[in-house]
Motif scaffolding. Structure first.
Motif, PDB file in Angstrom:
ATOM      1  N   ASP A 636       0.839  -1.199   0.000  1.00 43.49           N
ATOM      2  CA  ASP A 636       0.000   0.000   0.000  1.00 43.49           C
ATOM      3  C   ASP A 636       0.870   1.243   0.000  1.00 43.49           C
ATOM      4  OD1 ASP A 636      -2.344  -1.357  -0.024  1.00 43.49           O
ATOM      5  OD2 ASP A 636      -3.036  -0.744   1.973  1.00 43.49           O
ATOM      6  N   GLY A 637       0.422   2.266  -0.736  1.00 48.96           N
ATOM      7  CA  GLY A 637       1.043   3.575  -0.703  1.00 48.96           C
ATOM      8  C   GLY A 637       0.059   4.594  -1.245  1.00 48.96           C
ATOM      9  N   LEU A 638      -0.569   5.377  -0.363  1.00 50.36           N
ATOM     10  CA  LEU A 638      -1.603   6.329  -0.780  1.00 50.36           C
ATOM     11  C   LEU A 638      -1.176   7.747  -0.433  1.00 50.36           C
ATOM     12  CD1 LEU A 638      -3.256   3.629   0.562  1.00 50.36           C
ATOM     13  CD2 LEU A 638      -5.083   4.824  -0.669  1.00 50.36           C
ATOM     14  N   VAL A 648      -0.533  14.346   2.608  1.00 55.75           N
ATOM     15  CA  VAL A 648      -0.461  13.355   3.678  1.00 55.75           C
ATOM     16  C   VAL A 648      -0.297  11.994   3.021  1.00 55.75           C
ATOM     17  CG1 VAL A 648      -1.745  12.190   5.509  1.00 55.75           C
ATOM     18  CG2 VAL A 648      -1.791  14.686   5.335  1.00 55.75           C
ATOM     19  N   VAL A 649       0.647  11.213   3.519  1.00 51.89           N
ATOM     20  CA  VAL A 649       0.953   9.907   2.927  1.00 51.89           C
ATOM     21  C   VAL A 649       0.530   8.809   3.891  1.00 51.89           C
ATOM     22  CG1 VAL A 649       2.817   8.377   2.152  1.00 51.89           C
ATOM     23  CG2 VAL A 649       2.853  10.806   1.550  1.00 51.89           C
ATOM     24  N   ILE A 650      -0.178   7.814   3.354  1.00 52.82           N
ATOM     25  CA  ILE A 650      -0.623   6.657   4.140  1.00 52.82           C
ATOM     26  C   ILE A 650       0.106   5.427   3.591  1.00 52.82           C
ATOM     27  CG2 ILE A 650      -2.585   5.376   5.013  1.00 52.82           C
ATOM     28  CD1 ILE A 650      -2.746   8.351   5.617  1.00 52.82           C
ATOM     29  N   ASP A 651       1.062   4.906   4.349  1.00 50.04           N
ATOM     30  CA  ASP A 651       1.884   3.748   3.979  1.00 50.04           C
ATOM     31  C   ASP A 651       2.804   4.072   2.798  1.00 50.04           C
ATOM     32  OD1 ASP A 651       0.958   2.069   5.997  1.00 50.04           O
ATOM     33  OD2 ASP A 651      -0.772   1.415   4.818  1.00 50.04           O
ATOM     34  N   PRO A 656      11.614   1.447  -1.521  1.00 43.44           N
ATOM     35  CA  PRO A 656      11.727   2.913  -1.570  1.00 43.44           C
ATOM     36  C   PRO A 656      11.540   3.500  -2.967  1.00 43.44           C
ATOM     37  CG  PRO A 656      13.525   1.953  -0.287  1.00 43.44           C
ATOM     38  CD  PRO A 656      12.828   0.820  -0.966  1.00 43.44           C
ATOM     39  N   THR A 657      12.065   2.823  -3.999  1.00 42.41           N
ATOM     40  CA  THR A 657      12.089   3.426  -5.338  1.00 42.41           C
ATOM     41  C   THR A 657      10.702   3.724  -5.882  1.00 42.41           C
ATOM     42  OG1 THR A 657      14.204   2.357  -5.814  1.00 42.41           O
ATOM     43  CG2 THR A 657      12.919   3.149  -7.687  1.00 42.41           C
ATOM     44  N   PRO A 658       9.741   2.785  -5.901  1.00 43.96           N
ATOM     45  CA  PRO A 658       8.411   3.126  -6.443  1.00 43.96           C
ATOM     46  C   PRO A 658       7.720   4.239  -5.684  1.00 43.96           C
ATOM     47  CG  PRO A 658       8.685   0.747  -6.263  1.00 43.96           C
ATOM     48  CD  PRO A 658       9.830   1.367  -5.541  1.00 43.96           C
ATOM     49  N   MET A 659       7.876   4.254  -4.345  1.00 41.55           N
ATOM     50  CA  MET A 659       7.220   5.304  -3.576  1.00 41.55           C
ATOM     51  C   MET A 659       7.839   6.658  -3.869  1.00 41.55           C
ATOM     52  SD  MET A 659       4.668   5.391  -1.556  1.00 41.55           S
ATOM     53  CE  MET A 659       3.847   6.938  -1.178  1.00 41.55           C
ATOM     54  N   ASP A 660       9.159   6.691  -3.947  1.00 42.45           N
ATOM     55  CA  ASP A 660       9.843   7.945  -4.265  1.00 42.45           C
ATOM     56  C   ASP A 660       9.435   8.439  -5.640  1.00 42.45           C
ATOM     57  OD1 ASP A 660      11.624  10.081  -4.210  1.00 42.45           O
ATOM     58  OD2 ASP A 660      13.300   8.874  -4.912  1.00 42.45           O
ATOM     59  N   ALA A 684       5.550  -0.546   5.221  1.00 39.04           N
ATOM     60  CA  ALA A 684       6.559   0.358   5.796  1.00 39.04           C
ATOM     61  C   ALA A 684       7.922   0.227   5.138  1.00 39.04           C
ATOM     62  CB  ALA A 684       6.698   0.090   7.296  1.00 39.04           C
ATOM     63  N   GLY A 685       8.100  -0.744   4.246  1.00 39.29           N
ATOM     64  CA  GLY A 685       9.427  -0.974   3.667  1.00 39.29           C
ATOM     65  C   GLY A 685       9.940   0.158   2.800  1.00 39.29           C
ATOM     66  N   GLY A 686       9.043   0.956   2.203  1.00 41.25           N
ATOM     67  CA  GLY A 686       9.465   2.044   1.319  1.00 41.25           C
ATOM     68  C   GLY A 686       9.586   3.388   2.001  1.00 41.25           C
ATOM     69  N   LEU A 687       9.680   3.404   3.336  1.00 39.22           N
ATOM     70  CA  LEU A 687       9.736   4.670   4.070  1.00 39.22           C
ATOM     71  C   LEU A 687      10.899   5.542   3.613  1.00 39.22           C
ATOM     72  CD1 LEU A 687       8.752   6.524   6.333  1.00 39.22           C
ATOM     73  CD2 LEU A 687      10.125   5.179   7.951  1.00 39.22           C
TER      74      LEU A 687
END
Length: 888
Positions: A636-638, A648-651, A656-660, A684-687
């Protein structure tokens, strides 16, 4: 003819009158007539050869280009077909070749002139020796000119391209036979039959590769080992058979200690592979390997050298310890995952794998050194062959290494001599045909395609672009720019097909990293050799090799961090076709740009703008978006919009790369609140990706601090970046800009698992999932219910505590798993259901049962595994979604 007759003037030319007193003889030149020591401007000196005496330019020998292409296509198609199809193709091609040979023979006999006619043609227009004596030497035809004339006369009546079609028919027949033999070899024996029925067996294997440890981010399976092997003996259903079938072994971490060349015994389940694969089956090993012997002495010696290299850099930073062995011998066992990602982003992956670059650098260093100590002619050839053999043994005698060696020799020959450049296409074509005949499965290998295309770009485009740049740059600089530029442009369509992105910094990264590759590789080879004599001296050499390696790492890390380092590109047939046409257009026009410094500077400035201030995808993100569900894979990454550049980011997803990348595409540089619904790695892995380059005011987390390892990692990251972190409280209300939300869950905190607990991060219905933070958000008149990974137990508890769960948008719990409470889903009355799941994930998310349940409730379903990132917009109360296509 008598001797006196031979000195008479030709009949067609009258005898010149004897000179008069006013006319000087040949021995008495006039003032206007230059002497032999005073040549005219039109008469060349010895140092200035005439146009006829200069060596003519020879075009590139591309006669084997079409046959090589035909052989590649033939192998790619036939390796996925039954062997009888290949035999039929071979017979048809042979028949066509015989027919073409008969036609060619007939046309030769009918149209080619006879030997007497050729002799007449070759002499009828040539002046006699006495006539030539009276002509200026500037008009004399050269030997090359006469040969060209005779060749033209003797070939003018040939049927065009007949020899090319004959060569194509020959290579198709040969490649079809090779494909048939390989398919027959793979299908012979009981291995494929047992794999078709998913049977278990006891096997005796010979390991043909080094073990590779892999893991799937966000997946429930633990790390596993992949290794190639050849089945030598198989026992199933009480019957033992001796075979020689290649297979792919998937084993537990216990397999990471086996070595190339060993014989082992194991048990496991065989499963079939796709047609066209280079293995007969896949083995899921259920038992640890039982080693039967040691590898051969020469492989043990090679491993001793490789271990010496690893030991020489043991005291260096982690990235250096992984990169130096990878640069020198393709040993990627110690490469950190984040460095691998940076290399992929910056187009430097070829440095960490065995490629022609490694061998080219080694030969470019060793051969001049051998020449300095007096080695000449055949001795240099012997030295070169010995170094190739040593390189192949050290880097492992596998198909990828042999392919890299062949491509490296072709590139080296092309770039070091003019004749090599003219013969580059022929040499490359021969290498392609030979490698495919040895292993037709290479035709379907992405690595083979990239290797061939990179070499073709270097040998075909590199010299011309180097010469264009050399008009205003030093030759060395021109070579450093032209080679990576040509290789990258040639490989771009295939890279986009494989990765779904185009690197915008690859050429610059290779240009800046290039000067350090040679020293790191050569000193690393030296450290490996010195380690056999002295560990202390080897550590000194390893320390020296670490500095150019640090520079390469610095280029990779900083290049990958640039905002526009990569651009997404659709990995579809149409998308790749369009990209190929764009690359061809660049090939046609880039020579003119490179030849003019102003045009080159403008192009560099434009590229810098695109990299530093990327425009993003066309139409993405949509204007006035409210919520974006990022495509982060299985997780999840919203993102909830607060204002320009703020959200505001939820998860944060598993990586890290896709979230960034998602936040960068949205232009987010400020995160007032970042919420981690629970501490599973897929949330939480992409924090680190969300933190990278952004200001985060605080992190809110669930009060259930499990799994402990992931909780500690999050805590360490927050402490390092000085970000406050706090647990949320039940029923708290918050408001930031247009956003307001209420925390609906967790109402109670379960007890943390004890040391002997079996509850893990992958257990369905785990306490971590049931303790997920659940938020009811309102923004722009839209109600959004965010549910983390809630299981039915907590879903029913929330419904009992908050009867009114009405929402416009529902984030479906737990990636759409089958564990859903229908009453809970119905109580939301949502119009839009969002599901964040990874493509081809091994959980089976989203479950068909859940999709059917949502559809029956009248919800529109949007999924990241099929649509990519999904943006939610609202216009006059009407919800709409926009997607940017799935990531690779």
């Amino acid at each position: 003819m008598s001797a006196s007759d031979r000195h008479k003037p030709a009949p067609d030319h009258p005898t010149p009158d004897p000179p008069t007193a006013d006319q000087p003889t040949a021995d008495q030149p006039t003032a206007d007539q230059p002497t032999a020591d005073q040549p005219t401007a039109d008469q060349p000196t010895a140092d200035q050869p005439t146009a006829d005496q200069t060596e003519p330019e020879h075009p590139i020998d591309a006669r084997l280009l079409l046959p090589a292409t035909a052989s590649w296509l033939t192998a790619a198609v036939l390796t996925a077909q039954p062997s009888h199809v290949s035999f039929i193709t071979a017979a048809s091609a042979t028949a066509l070749g015989l027919a073409l040979t008969a036609i060619s023979t007939h046309l030769r006999r009918r149209h080619l002139p006879t030997r007497d006619h050729l002799r007449h043609l070759s002499t009828r227009h040539l002046p006699t020796r006495d006539h030539l004596r009276h002509l200026s030497t500037r008009h004399l035809p050269t030997r090359q000119g006469v040969r060209h004339h005779l060749r033209h006369v003797s070939t003018r009546h040939r049927v065009p391209h007949l020899s090319t079609w004959l060569a194509i028919a020959a290579v198709i027949a040969a490649m079809a036979c090779a494909a048939a033999l390989q398919v027959k070899k793979l299908n012979s024996g009981p291995v494929t039959d047992l794999a078709a029925s998913n049977s278990t067996a006891k096997l005796r294997l010979k390991l043909t590769s080094d073990p590779t440890i892999r893991s799937t981010p966000g997946a429930r399976r633990p790390p596993y080992v992949v290794i190639r092997a050849t089945v030598q003996e198989i026992t199933s259903k009480g019957e033992t058979t001796r075979v020689r079938s290649p297979i792919l072994v998937i084993g537990s971490p216990a397999w990471q200690h086996v070595r190339l060349g060993q014989h082992v015994e194991t048990r496991g389940r065989l499963s079939p592979v796709d047609p066209g694969s280079d293995v007969a089956a896949m083995l899921s090993a259920r038992a640890s390997p039982h080693a039967l012997d040691e590898p051969p002495w020469w492989l043990r010696a090679a491993e001793h050298v490789r271990a010496g290299l690893r030991e020489s850099v043991a005291g260096q930073p982690t990235d250096v310890r992984g990169l130096v062995p990878a640069l020198v011998m393709g040993d990627e066992s110690a490469l950190p995952a984040d460095l691998v990602e940076d290399f992929e982003t910056t187009g430097l992956t070829h440095l960490s794998a065995v490629s022609g670059t490694n061998l080219t650098l080694l030969l470019a260093f060793v051969l001049p050194l051998a020449r300095l100590i007096g080695v000449r002619a055949r001795g240099l050839t012997v030295v070169g062959v010995v170094m190739v053999v040593v390189f192949v043994v050290l880097a492992r005698p596998q198909p990828s290494v042999l392919r890299a060696a062949a491509m490296g020799l072709v590139a080296l020959a092309a770039m070091t001599s003019a004749r090599g450049q003219r013969r580059a296409v022929r040499s490359l074509s021969v290498a392609v045909i030979a490698l495919l005949l040895l292993d037709t499965s290479l035709a379907r290998s992405a690595g083979f395609a990239l290797s061939v295309l990179a070499t073709a770009g270097i040998v075909l485009l590199g010299p011309g672009w180097r010469d264009a740049l050399a008009a205003w740059l030093p030759v060395r600089v021109a070579e450093a720019i032209s080679c990576p530029l040509a290789a990258q442009l040639a490989c771009t369509p295939v890279v986009a097909w494989l990765s779904g992105q185009v690197s915008m910094v690859a050429v610059a990264a290779n240009l800046f990293a290039g000067p350090a590759v040679g020293p790191a590789t050569i000193i690393g080879f030296g450290a490996a050799g010195i380690a056999l004599l002295s560990a202390d001296l080897a550590r000194l050499a390893g320390w020296l090799a670490s500095w150019p390696a640090r520079w390469i790492i610095l280029i990779a890390e900083n290049g990958a961090d640039l905002p526009g380092a990569t651009n997404h590109w659709p990995a579809t047939v149409l998308g790749v076709a369009v990209l190929t046409l764009l690359c061809l257009a660049l090939v046609l026009g880039l020579h003119r740009i490179l030849a003019h410094p102003i045009a080159m500077l403008l192009a560099i400035a434009l590229l810098a703008v695109l990299v530093l201030r990327p425009v993003g995808r066309v139409g993405w993100p949509p204007k006035d978006w409210v919520l974006v569900m990022c495509d982060v894979g299985q997780g999840d990454g919203l993102v909830l919009r607060v204002g320009p550049g703020s959200a505001v980011v939820i998860d944060t997803g598993p990586d890290p790369t896709p979230m960034d990348r998602c936040l960068r595409d949205l232009g987010i540089h400020h995160i007032p609140v970042l919420v981690l619904t629970h501490f599973h790695a897929d949330h939480a892995g992409g924090l680190a990706g969300a933190i990278h380059g952004r200001r985060i005011d605080e992190i809110e987390v669930t009060p259930y601090l499990s799994p402990p390892a992931e909780h500690r990692r999050v805590l360490d990251l927050a402490t390092t970046h000085r970000i406050p972190i706090r647990p949320i409280t039940f029923r708290e209300h918050r408001s930031i800009g247009p956003l307001t939300w209420t925390t609906l869950w967790p109402a109670r905190i379960p007890a943390l698992p004890g040391p002997g607990s079996t509850a893990t991060s992958t257990t369905e219905g785990s306490p971590e999932n049931n303790a997920s933070i659940t938020l009811l958000v309102e923004t722009a008149g839209v109600r959004i219910l965010l549910t983390g990974d809630l299981e039915p137990e907590s879903q029913r508890a929330i419904l009992a505590t908050h009867p009114d769960l009405t929402a416009d948008v529902l984030k479906v719990p737990h990636h759409g798993s089958a564990q859903q409470d229908p009453t809970f889903l119905a109580a939301t009355h949502a119009r839009l259901a969002l599901i964040s799941a990874g493509r081809d994930n091994d959980y089976g998310h989203p479950a068909p049962r859940t999709l059917d349940l949502l559809t029956r409730q009248g919800m529109t379903v949007a999924r990241t595994d099929t649509k990519g990132s999904v943006a939610v917009t609202t216009i006059s109360g009407h919800l709409a979604t926009t997607s940017n296509g799935p990531s690779p």
